[in-house]
Motif scaffolding. Structure first.
Motif, short mmCIF file in Angstrom:
data_model
loop_
_atom_site.label_atom_id
_atom_site.label_comp_id
_atom_site.label_asym_id
_atom_site.label_seq_id
_atom_site.Cartn_x
_atom_site.Cartn_y
_atom_site.Cartn_z
N GLY A 1 0.83 -1.21 0.00
CA GLY A 1 0.00 0.00 0.00
C GLY A 1 0.86 1.25 0.00
N GLN A 2 0.19 2.40 0.06
CA GLN A 2 0.91 3.66 -0.09
C GLN A 2 1.85 3.94 1.09
OE1 GLN A 2 -1.41 7.24 -0.04
NE2 GLN A 2 0.13 8.39 -1.14
N ALA A 3 1.33 3.87 2.30
CA ALA A 3 2.16 4.16 3.47
C ALA A 3 3.32 3.17 3.54
CB ALA A 3 1.32 4.09 4.74
N LYS B 1 5.96 3.96 0.93
CA LYS B 1 6.73 5.18 1.22
C LYS B 1 7.73 4.94 2.35
CE LYS B 1 4.12 8.91 1.72
NZ LYS B 1 2.78 9.47 2.04
N GLY C 1 0.26 0.64 6.25
CA GLY C 1 -0.68 1.46 7.02
C GLY C 1 -1.92 0.61 7.22
N GLY D 1 -5.90 1.99 5.78
CA GLY D 1 -6.34 2.12 4.39
C GLY D 1 -6.97 0.85 3.86
N GLY D 2 -6.76 0.57 2.57
CA GLY D 2 -7.37 -0.59 1.95
C GLY D 2 -6.37 -1.63 1.50
N THR D 3 -5.45 -1.22 0.61
CA THR D 3 -4.54 -2.20 0.00
C THR D 3 -3.60 -2.83 1.03
OG1 THR D 3 -4.60 -0.88 -2.04
CG2 THR D 3 -2.87 -2.52 -1.86
N GLY D 4 -2.91 -2.00 1.79
CA GLY D 4 -1.96 -2.53 2.78
C GLY D 4 -2.67 -3.16 3.95
N PRO E 1 -3.83 4.52 12.15
CA PRO E 1 -4.25 5.84 11.65
C PRO E 1 -4.45 6.83 12.80
CG PRO E 1 -6.11 4.33 11.64
CD PRO E 1 -4.91 3.52 12.06
N GLU F 1 -8.86 10.60 11.57
CA GLU F 1 -9.04 10.15 10.18
C GLU F 1 -10.44 9.61 9.90
OE1 GLU F 1 -5.89 8.06 8.02
OE2 GLU F 1 -4.55 8.55 9.66
N TYR G 1 -11.47 4.35 8.80
CA TYR G 1 -10.04 4.07 8.94
C TYR G 1 -9.77 3.32 10.24
CZ TYR G 1 -9.19 6.86 4.85
OH TYR G 1 -9.20 7.32 3.56
N ASN H 1 0.36 6.64 14.31
CA ASN H 1 0.41 8.00 13.74
C ASN H 1 -0.16 9.04 14.70
OD1 ASN H 1 1.65 7.52 11.32
ND2 ASN H 1 -0.24 7.44 10.11
N TYR I 1 3.80 13.54 7.45
CA TYR I 1 4.21 12.16 7.17
C TYR I 1 5.70 12.06 6.90
CZ TYR I 1 -0.52 10.25 7.02
OH TYR I 1 -1.77 9.82 7.35
N ILE J 1 7.28 12.00 10.20
CA ILE J 1 6.92 10.77 10.90
C ILE J 1 7.70 9.59 10.30
CG2 ILE J 1 5.04 9.09 11.11
CD1 ILE J 1 3.13 11.36 11.61
N ASN J 2 7.78 9.56 8.97
CA ASN J 2 8.48 8.45 8.33
C ASN J 2 9.97 8.46 8.68
OD1 ASN J 2 6.03 7.82 7.31
ND2 ASN J 2 6.46 8.41 5.19
P1 GDP Z 1 -3.47 1.93 1.02
O1 GDP Z 1 -2.61 2.48 -0.07
O2 GDP Z 1 -4.87 1.62 0.55
O3 GDP Z 1 -2.88 0.75 1.68
O4 GDP Z 1 -3.68 3.04 2.13
P2 GDP Z 1 -2.61 4.14 2.62
O5 GDP Z 1 -1.32 3.46 2.86
O6 GDP Z 1 -2.61 5.31 1.70
O7 GDP Z 1 -3.24 4.69 3.95
C1 GDP Z 1 -3.41 3.94 5.11
C2 GDP Z 1 -3.15 4.75 6.32
O8 GDP Z 1 -1.78 4.92 6.42
C3 GDP Z 1 -3.72 6.14 6.40
O9 GDP Z 1 -4.94 6.11 7.02
C4 GDP Z 1 -2.72 6.89 7.24
O10 GDP Z 1 -3.01 6.72 8.62
C5 GDP Z 1 -1.45 6.17 6.98
N1 GDP Z 1 -0.48 6.81 6.07
C6 GDP Z 1 -0.60 7.16 4.77
N2 GDP Z 1 0.57 7.62 4.28
C7 GDP Z 1 1.47 7.56 5.30
C8 GDP Z 1 2.85 7.86 5.44
O11 GDP Z 1 3.54 8.30 4.52
N3 GDP Z 1 3.40 7.65 6.67
C9 GDP Z 1 2.70 7.18 7.73
N4 GDP Z 1 3.34 7.02 8.90
N5 GDP Z 1 1.41 6.87 7.63
C10 GDP Z 1 0.80 7.06 6.44
#
Ligand code: GDP
Length: 394
Positions: free
Chosen positions: A9-11, A14, A106, A109-112, A138, A142, A146, A169, A183, A186-187
């Motif tokens: 997933g996105q988080a 990253k 994260g 979200g959905g994917t991760g 989250p 949020e 979430y 977070n 973020y 935080i990262n």
């Molecule tokens: P996915 O792509 O569907 O898996 O979802 P995301 O990864 O975008 O988001 C899931 C959750 O991760 C969000 O609700 C945020 O709490 C968290 N999140 C998104 N981006 C970041 C990031 O760069 N760093 C951190 N620490 N948390 C993130």
């Protein structure tokens, strides 16, 4: 410790991307391989450091590269359907050189949120090395969905990994910042803490060997037994000895003059106070540390600022605070102008934050069910004529 990291997933993507950058900057050698998995093409394109061939797009047949929204059930389904594509990417990495897998996601979200537990289950079936999770909770602002996603993912993810390290977070959010900028910071915090912990066992060329080494088996033993982990951290700036390391760690440990003795006492005191700050300060997942099953203390810094006595005292103090009989400790000499204490608290069970998350998730679930029932009723009322005089076509 050498890890194969998979950002789901996105988080997740990253954070793994940031780990690669950290590895590069600090020469820590913990990321043996890095893979990103996502159902959203744009998120994969946005990564900087993960090699193109290690970016895996799943669910193309179902969501056409557009992601799953925040639907983590769909996230889990497409992960299962396309697990072979993820496995193909893993087949291309030298898993025999890897001490463990680390799946980062994260959980809100959905994917991760949905996919990470599916991948963990799959990897555990195939490989004998440990499979760890790094799950991000989250922020409470949020929203309900979430929170509900995170609560369900947490339950599943803990069950499927050898240990779930959690980063919240919510306790790291800073006011007055853009989400993206927030973020970023935080990262950086995540990779610094986990980087020092996992880097402890890796000695690169030209680096000093630790006096009391933490090797990867100690990290693995601390994490074994499963459950949930949190990490504490504290650091203090010090001056680097530019004279090329002539100041030995043994200076003042005995037999020296009074200046040396003072140095040793200072060093010991600095270490013990850093250990307290790390354990009692902000943890990646806030919790009560009493009752922690196992702990690992890593002291990093220039070798002249590390001593066995300080680490030993810090370790003893941690044993008393946690009530654990399994507290390991060691040093990690690094040529950085700071002394840092990183503490892995493994098997924590007194975590009010998780209980609150579950409560809010249950409320959200009930609300969602109510709203759905109500909107079905409302729609029926709108579409049907009052006296039921009209007939639909078919
Ligand atoms: P996915 O792509 O569907 O898996 O979802 P995301 O990864 O975008 O988001 C899931 C959750 O991760 C969000 O609700 C945020 O709490 C968290 N999140 C998104 N981006 C970041 C990031 O760069 N760093 C951190 N620490 N948390 C993130």
């Amino acid at each position: 410790m050498k890890l194969a990291m998979i950002g789901f997933g996105q988080a997740g993507g990253k954070i793994v991307d940031r780990f690669l950058d950290y590895d590069d900057r600090t020469n820590s050698g913990i990321v043996r391989a890095a893979i990103a998995v996502n159902s959203a093409k744009a998120d994969l394109i946005g990564l900087d450091n993960i090699p193109q061939e290690n970016r895996v797009l799943i669910g193309q047949a179902r969501v056409k590269g557009h992601g799953v929204g925040a639907d983590n059930e769909l996230g889990a389904e497409i992960a299962e359907e396309d697990i072979d594509e993820v496995q193909n990417a893993i087949d291309a990495i030298p898993t025999h050189e890897v001490d463990a897998f680390l799946i980062v996601a994260g959980m809100g979200g959905g994917t991760g949120s949905g996919g990470a537990p599916v991948l963990a289950k799959h990897l555990k079936r195939i490989y004998t090395i440990p499979v760890y999770g790094l799950g991000v909770l989250p922020g409470t602002d949020e929203g309900g969905i979430y929170t509900l996603n995170a609560a369900r993912s947490f339950q599943t993810f803990v069950r499927e990994v050898d240990n779930l390290m959690v980063f919240d977070n919510d306790s790291w959010r800073q006011t007055g910042e853009s989400v993206e900028g927030g973020y970023d910071q935080i990262n950086e915090e995540i990779v610094r803490r986990f980087g020092i912990l996992f880097g402890a066992g890796e000695v690169g060329d030209g680096q000093e060997v630790a006096e009391s080494v933490v090797d990867s088996s100690e990290i693995i033993n601390t994490l074994s037994g499963g459950g949930v982990s949190t990490v504490g951290f504290a650091s203090e700036e010090v001056e680097l000895n530019t004279g090329g390391g002539l100041l030995s760690r043994f200076t003042g440990d005995g037999g020296g003059g009074s200046d040396d003795d003072l140095d040793a006492a200072n060093t010991t005191n600095r270490i013990t106070s850093l250990v307290r700050k790390a354990a009692l300060g902000r943890l990646t997942l806030p919790c009560e540390i009493e009752g922690t099953e196992r702990a690992l203390l890593v002291l990093s810094g220039p070798s002249e600022y590390l001593n066995r006595k300080g680490i030993e005292r810090g370790r003893k103090w941690l044993e008393e605070e946690t009530g654990s009989m399994e507290v390991r400790g060691g040093d990690f000499p690094r040529g950085e102008p700071e002394v840092a204490a990183a503490i892995l608290l493994s098997g924590v069970t007194n975590v009010p934050r998780i209980k609150r998350l579950q409560q809010v998730a249950i409320e959200a679930q009930d609300n969602i069910d109510d709203i759905q029932a109500e909107s079905e009723e409302n729609l029926e009322e709108l579409v049907e004529d009052d006296e039921d005089e009209l007939e639909p076509l078919f």
